[in-house]
Each structure stands twice: as structure tokens, then as C-alpha cells.
Design an enzyme around this catalytic site. Structure first.
Site, PDB file in Angstrom:
ATOM      1  N   LYS A  32       0.866  -1.196   0.000  1.00 30.92           N
ATOM      2  CA  LYS A  32       0.000   0.000   0.000  1.00 30.92           C
ATOM      3  C   LYS A  32       0.891   1.231   0.000  1.00 30.92           C
ATOM      4  CE  LYS A  32      -3.258   2.587   2.984  1.00 30.92           C
ATOM      5  NZ  LYS A  32      -4.147   2.554   4.165  1.00 30.92           N
ATOM      6  N   ASP A  59      -2.776  10.091   3.808  1.00 34.31           N
ATOM      7  CA  ASP A  59      -4.166   9.684   4.009  1.00 34.31           C
ATOM      8  C   ASP A  59      -4.873  10.712   4.887  1.00 34.31           C
ATOM      9  OD1 ASP A  59      -6.560   8.417   4.322  1.00 34.31           O
ATOM     10  OD2 ASP A  59      -5.797   6.755   5.539  1.00 34.31           O
ATOM     11  N   LYS A 118     -10.020  12.673   8.554  1.00 37.19           N
ATOM     12  CA  LYS A 118      -9.479  12.236   9.850  1.00 37.19           C
ATOM     13  C   LYS A 118      -9.389  13.443  10.788  1.00 37.19           C
ATOM     14  CE  LYS A 118      -6.588   8.310   8.429  1.00 37.19           C
ATOM     15  NZ  LYS A 118      -7.343   7.261   9.130  1.00 37.19           N
ATOM     16  N   ASP A 177       1.496   6.254   5.542  1.00 39.56           N
ATOM     17  CA  ASP A 177       0.549   5.332   4.909  1.00 39.56           C
ATOM     18  C   ASP A 177       1.070   4.695   3.621  1.00 39.56           C
ATOM     19  OD1 ASP A 177      -1.807   4.119   5.609  1.00 39.56           O
ATOM     20  OD2 ASP A 177      -3.092   5.486   4.472  1.00 39.56           O
ATOM     21  N   ASP A 182     -12.272   6.907   3.967  1.00 41.32           N
ATOM     22  CA  ASP A 182     -11.046   6.660   4.737  1.00 41.32           C
ATOM     23  C   ASP A 182     -10.604   5.196   4.665  1.00 41.32           C
ATOM     24  OD1 ASP A 182      -8.910   7.261   6.312  1.00 41.32           O
ATOM     25  OD2 ASP A 182     -10.030   7.371   8.196  1.00 41.32           O
ATOM     26  N   GLU A 197      -9.415   3.590   2.241  1.00 38.18           N
ATOM     27  CA  GLU A 197      -8.901   3.735   0.873  1.00 38.18           C
ATOM     28  C   GLU A 197      -7.805   2.722   0.527  1.00 38.18           C
ATOM     29  OE1 GLU A 197      -7.712   5.332   3.380  1.00 38.18           O
ATOM     30  OE2 GLU A 197      -5.592   4.936   2.991  1.00 38.18           O
ATOM     31  N   ARG A 218      -7.593  -0.452   1.054  1.00 34.20           N
ATOM     32  CA  ARG A 218      -8.140  -1.693   0.473  1.00 34.20           C
ATOM     33  C   ARG A 218      -8.582  -1.466  -0.968  1.00 34.20           C
ATOM     34  NH1 ARG A 218     -12.360  -2.172   5.285  1.00 34.20           N
ATOM     35  NH2 ARG A 218     -10.549  -1.273   6.293  1.00 34.20           N
TER      36      ARG A 218
HETATM   37  N1  BES Z   1      -4.330   4.401   6.967  1.00 38.94           N
HETATM   38  C1  BES Z   1      -5.444   4.081   7.775  1.00 38.94           C
HETATM   39  C2  BES Z   1      -5.126   3.059   8.865  1.00 38.94           C
HETATM   40  C3  BES Z   1      -4.120   3.490   9.891  1.00 38.94           C
HETATM   41  C4  BES Z   1      -4.517   4.176  11.028  1.00 38.94           C
HETATM   42  C5  BES Z   1      -2.792   3.148   9.753  1.00 38.94           C
HETATM   43  C6  BES Z   1      -3.588   4.528  11.983  1.00 38.94           C
HETATM   44  C7  BES Z   1      -1.863   3.516  10.709  1.00 38.94           C
HETATM   45  C8  BES Z   1      -2.268   4.199  11.835  1.00 38.94           C
HETATM   46  C9  BES Z   1      -6.574   3.496   6.918  1.00 38.94           C
HETATM   47  O1  BES Z   1      -6.656   3.968   5.629  1.00 38.94           O
HETATM   48  C10 BES Z   1      -7.858   3.800   7.611  1.00 38.94           C
HETATM   49  O2  BES Z   1      -8.153   4.956   7.753  1.00 38.94           O
HETATM   50  N2  BES Z   1      -8.576   2.774   8.039  1.00 38.94           N
HETATM   51  C11 BES Z   1      -9.801   2.942   8.723  1.00 38.94           C
HETATM   52  C12 BES Z   1     -10.793   1.969   8.123  1.00 38.94           C
HETATM   53  C13 BES Z   1     -12.218   2.245   8.472  1.00 38.94           C
HETATM   54  C14 BES Z   1     -12.671   3.576   7.903  1.00 38.94           C
HETATM   55  C15 BES Z   1     -13.098   1.123   7.933  1.00 38.94           C
HETATM   56  C16 BES Z   1      -9.548   2.635  10.193  1.00 38.94           C
HETATM   57  O3  BES Z   1      -8.728   1.789  10.520  1.00 38.94           O
HETATM   58  O4  BES Z   1     -10.178   3.285  11.034  1.00 38.94           O
HETATM   59 ZN    ZN Z   2      -4.824   4.618   4.814  1.00 37.05          ZN
HETATM   60 ZN    ZN Z   3      -7.764   5.794   5.505  1.00 38.90          ZN
END
Ligand code: BES
Ligand code: ZN
Ligand code: ZN
Length: 482
Positions: free
Chosen positions: A247, A252, A259, A270, A329, A331, A333
Site C-alpha cells: 500500500k 491519508d 481524519k 501510509d 477513509d 482507501e 483496500r
Molecule cells: N491508513 C489508515 C489506517 C491506519 C490508522 C494506519 C492509523 C496507521 C495508523 C486506513 O486507511 C484507515 O483509515 N482505516 C480505517 C478503516 C475504516 C474507515 C473502515 C480505520 O482503521 O479506522
Molecule cells: Zn490509509
Molecule cells: Zn484511511
């Protein structure tokens, strides 16, 4: 950094002797300590030094000697030896030594060496240049020159050439590292090591039908890219033995599901998955592995703008599946959906590993030091877990049960990218990805959302990128030669 095996410490600036709690000096150790052996013995007897974990004393002489305590090994943490390696790097820095000799039980050579590489790392790109800065260049282990130990030295040297690359890329802010810069980094690597490189730009992604990664990047000035690096040496295999997919979201923001403060600050991390894949490809080339490997970087910027994709929008991925964007968010996946299905269809790798800062939830389950792994094939998953353990890294399996996969189904579409009410965020991330790999290809997903970034500085980590999983991926590559 160079790693050597030798029988004496003559060439080193300092000598570090590691001792367990309560350990007495053996005859061999006394011989190595030479004229300082008597003093060491006295200080130990006087309980000036008891061998507690991380305890140090310095004996000053013609060559300065550091006694470093290992603590009680029976109750020590999995990464304790690595931490001591990190401690050696900071001792060397404090004592302004360019070379250090180390005396330790041979079982720990690998952990100590890796810890030194991790501990010696500094991200000083934005700091005032220090012309007088002394860096640790040579590490000499007073150990037998056998095949196993030589291999450990080689691997440590490769780690020292690759881990800083991965960590630098993660630490460089998104303002200085766009998707285009990721392409340049990959091109540099391809040129240096004679790898083949293919870059798919916006127009090519559109033509191929990669609507998911395009949707993620549509709000940003620098557009999405899929980057393929192909390494092949003395391999009879037409297809890659192993594909690594990372990824590469350079920043992000969360998109329109923005966020909040407290979550957005470190989101330059990210693209850690992509940076780890680049590091792995470099390690493969440095080690001159005999085999066929593919590295894939799925790069996009998840920005906020009037052109950004909206919650409720529908995109179509390369494999034809429609996806409702239930949360902008989620994204990562989406980027991986296209990267996984395109890679499997076009390159037909025998096995696939993806690595991503996919969820914050993985740190709720496993904390900041254990990577979550899941996949579609028990045997391969088992091999990955064993590779992690052999590489000295921590990983733990998370479930990808059928109900999680069912819950990724959409209401108006084939799939949606996030589902309310299931919880199990990391499993749901993995479950979504499983829709983009067929059952024919063994696949494992690494969620480094908890482990790629360190908030706290330790002897092996500075605030920032950790370079996690690089050693595990290299170990896997090593096992897939041929
Ligand atoms: N990049 C984030 C996940 C992340 C968070 C990585 C903190 C490292 C530290 C990812 O894109 C994300 O925002 N995931 C969400 C998914 C949800 C919206 C289904 C998450 O984990 O809250
Ligand atoms: Zn992300
Ligand atoms: Zn995200």
C-alpha cells in the site's frame, strides 16, 4: 555498515562484552579483556556491575571496554537482544567509535546485529549538517567463522543497506514525497540493479479498468500509479515465485470522511507497505537471490478537494466488481483491490504477499509491536509466521472467517469498502481484500497499521518509521528461490 567475524578486537575502537545477570568471567573472556581483566573482576565482585538488563560500565584502558548487562535471559522479552543491539549502537555513538567489537554468546549474533542496524539509524535529512559527525561503520563479532555466522553477517549488512531506505521513505513528509516521487525511487532502484520496471499512469489505469485506485487519487494533484518491479536471476520460472504488493498512500487525510486531529498527523506513514516492498526488492538484488520476484507499489494520495470521491460513490475494480465507497477513509483496500487483481491476472505469480498500514484496529488487537497477518491458505500462512519468527520479528494470525467475507457484500453494489456493526476492523480489511485474489493463489496479508510507526523512541526505534517486516519479507523471498 560492515559486519565481520574475528578472533580478536584489535581493529576495533571499543570492545563490548555482554554478560548475563550474575555471570562470572570465563577464562576465555579474561584472556580477551587482557590487562583490564583484573579490574573487570573486581568491579563485578564489588557489585559495581551485576549484569542487569541494559546496565553498563566502562573500563578505561588502551582500548576502552564496555560491560553490558543482558539481565535474566529466562524472563526476557522476545525483542530483548535486539534492544541490546540498539543500546550498543548508542554506546558507540556516545563514545565516538567508528568500529566496535562485540563478545556475546553465538545464539544472539543475529538479534544483536539487527538491533545495531535499527539503533544506528537517524533521520537527519532536515537537520543542520554536522561535518564532524561520527558514524558506526564496522561491527566485529568475536565469534567462529562458520557458514551460519557468515550468513548472519551478510544478512545484517543487507539489512543495513535496505532498512534505512524504507525508513527514510516513510519519514519523508508527503509534501516532499508524491506518487511521482515514488515512481522515481522505483526507477532509481530498477536502474541500479537491472530490474524491469513498468509504471501505469492515470490513463493506463483507466484503460485497464482500475477504477478503485483511481477513485482514491482523484482528489489529488498527483495522480495514482501502479508500479511493477521485476527481478529475475538464474530462474527457470516464467512467472514470479512470489509477488510483494505494498500500500503506497503517500498521505491519508481520510478523504471527505476526514481524519480528525490526533489521527491525521502521522499519515505520511501510509505508504510504509510500498516502502517495505521497495526495501525488500533492494535486499533481494543485494543478496543476488536466484529466483523470480515481483514488487508492486500501489500509490495514490487520499486528498480532500472538490474533485475527491464522495461517500456513496460507486467505483469498479479491475476484476469487474463494483464497490460502494461507504467510507472514503477505507482507501488502502481500494488501492490494493486493483493491485491484487491486476497482478494476479497479468503476472500469474505463484504466491502473493501484500503489506499495508490498512487499519488502526490492528493496534487495538495486537499493540504496536506485533503485526497482524491473515490469508487464504493455512500452509502459506504458517510459512509466513515461521519466516517472521526466524527473522526475529513478531507476527500473529487474525481470522478471515466466512462471515467476515460475507459482510463485505454491498447493498446496491457487489461490495462496499466498510461495513458498520461488525467491528473486527482488521479482519474486515483482510476480508475485503480476499475478494480480489482467487482461491488458486496462496495469499497472505500483513497489516502493519500498528507496527510501521513508533510514537516512542526506544533503543531500536526513533520517533517515526520502524522499518517493520522488511526482514520477514526478505526471509520469505530467500525461501522462494528457484
Ligand atoms: N491508513 C489508515 C489506517 C491506519 C490508522 C494506519 C492509523 C496507521 C495508523 C486506513 O486507511 C484507515 O483509515 N482505516 C480505517 C478503516 C475504516 C474507515 C473502515 C480505520 O482503521 O479506522
Ligand atoms: Zn490509509
Ligand atoms: Zn484511511
Amino acid at each position: 555498515m560492515k559486519f565481520y567475524l574475528n578472533s580478536n578486537a584489535a581493529k576495533a575502537d571499543i570492545l563490548v562484552l555482554l554478560l548475563e545477570k550474575g555471570e562470572k568471567l570465563s577464562a576465555a573472556t579474561r584472556k580477551t579483556l587482557g590487562s583490564l581483566a583484573e579490574e573487570a573482576k573486581k568491579r563485578i565482585k564489588a557489585k559495581d556491575f551485576e549484569g542487569e538488563e541494559g546496565e553498563t560500565i566502562i573500563l578505561y584502558g588502551k582500548k576502552n571496554i564496555v560491560l553490558l548487562g543482558m539481565g535474566d535471559l529466562k524472563s526476557s522479552l522476545p525483542q530483548a537482544m535486539e534492544q541490546l543491539g540498539g543500546k550498543i549502537a548508542s554506546i558507540a555513538k556516545k563514545m565516538k567509535s567508528e568500529s566496535v567489537a562485540i563478545m556475546v554468546k553465538e545464539d544472539y549474533l543475529s538479534d544483536i546485529a539487527n538491533g545495531i542496524v535499527l539503533g544506528a539509524y537517524e533521520f537527519d535529512k532536515y537537520k543542520k549538517k554536522d561535518a564532524k559527525k561520527i558514524q558506526l561503520k564496522e561491527v566485529i563479532f568475536l565469534a567462529t567463522k562458520n557458514k551460519k555466522n557468515k550468513e548472519i553477517m551478510e544478512e545484517a549488512e543487507i539489512f543495513s543497506l535496505t532498512s534505512p531506505l524504507t525508513r527514510d521513505l516513510v519519514n519523508i513528509p508527503a509534501g516532499d514525497l508524491s506518487t511521482k516521487d515514488m515512481v522515481n525511487e522505483a526507477r532509481k532502484l530498477a536502474k541500479k540493479y537491472g530490474m524491469k520496471i513498468i509504471v501505469m499512469n492515470e490513463a493506463q489505469l483507466k484503460k485497464a479498468g482500475c477504477g478503485a485506485i483511481l477513485g482514491v487519487g482523484q482528489g489529488a494533484k498527483e495522480t495514482s500509479k501502479l508500479i511493477f518491479l521485476q527481478y529475475k536471476k538464474a530462474s527457470k520460472s516464467k512467472v514470479p515465485n512470489l509477488a510483494f504488493i505494498g500500500k503506497g498512500v503517500v498521505f491519508d487525510t481520510g478523504g471527505l470522511n476526514l481524519k480528525p486531529t490526533g489521527y491525521i498527523e502521522t499519515m505520511k506513514q501510509d505508504m510504509a507497505g510500498a516502502a517495505t516492498v521497495l526495501g525488500t526488492m533492494k535486499a533481494i538484488a543485494e543478496a543476488k537471490l536466484k529466483g523470480h520476484y515481483l514488487g508492486v507499489l500501489a500509490c495514490a494520495e487520499n486528498a480532500v478537494s472538490d474533485r475527491a470521491q464522495r461517500p456513496g460513490d460507486v467505483v469498479r475494480a479491475f476484476n469487474g466488481k463494483s464497490i460502494e465507497i461507504s467510507n472514503t477513509d477505507a482507501e488502502g483496500r481500494l488501492c490494493l483491490a486493483d493491485a491484487l487483481s491486476y497482478t494476479e491476472a497479468k503476472f500469474k505469480p505463484k504466491k502473493i504477499v501484500d503489506i499495508a498500514t490498512l487499519t488502526g484496529a490492528v493496534s487495538v488487537a495486537l499493540g504496536y509491536f506485533i503485526t497482524g497477518v491473515m490469508g487464504n491458505n493455512e500452509k502459506f500462512l504458517d510459512q509466513v509466521l515461521k519466516a517472521a519468527s526466524a527473522a526475529g520479528e513478531r507476527a500473529w494470525p487474525l481470522p478471515l472467517d466466512a462471515d467476515f467475507i460475507k459482510a463485505t457484500k454491498g447493498d446496491f453494489t457487489d461490495l462496499k469498502n466498510s461495513t458498520n456493526g461488525v467491528r473486527a476492523g482488521s479482519s474486515m480489511g483482510g476480508a475485503f481484500l480476499s475478494n480480489f485474489v482467487t482461491k488458486d493463489t496462496p495469499w497472505v496479508h500483513f497489516d502493519i497499521g500498528g507496527t510501521a510507526w513508533a510514537e516512542k523512541t526506544s533503543s531500536t526505534t526513533k520517533y517515526g518509521a520502524t522499518g517493520v517486516a522488511l526482514r520477514t519479507l526478505f526471509k520469505l523471498a530467500d525461501q522462494h528461490q528457484g
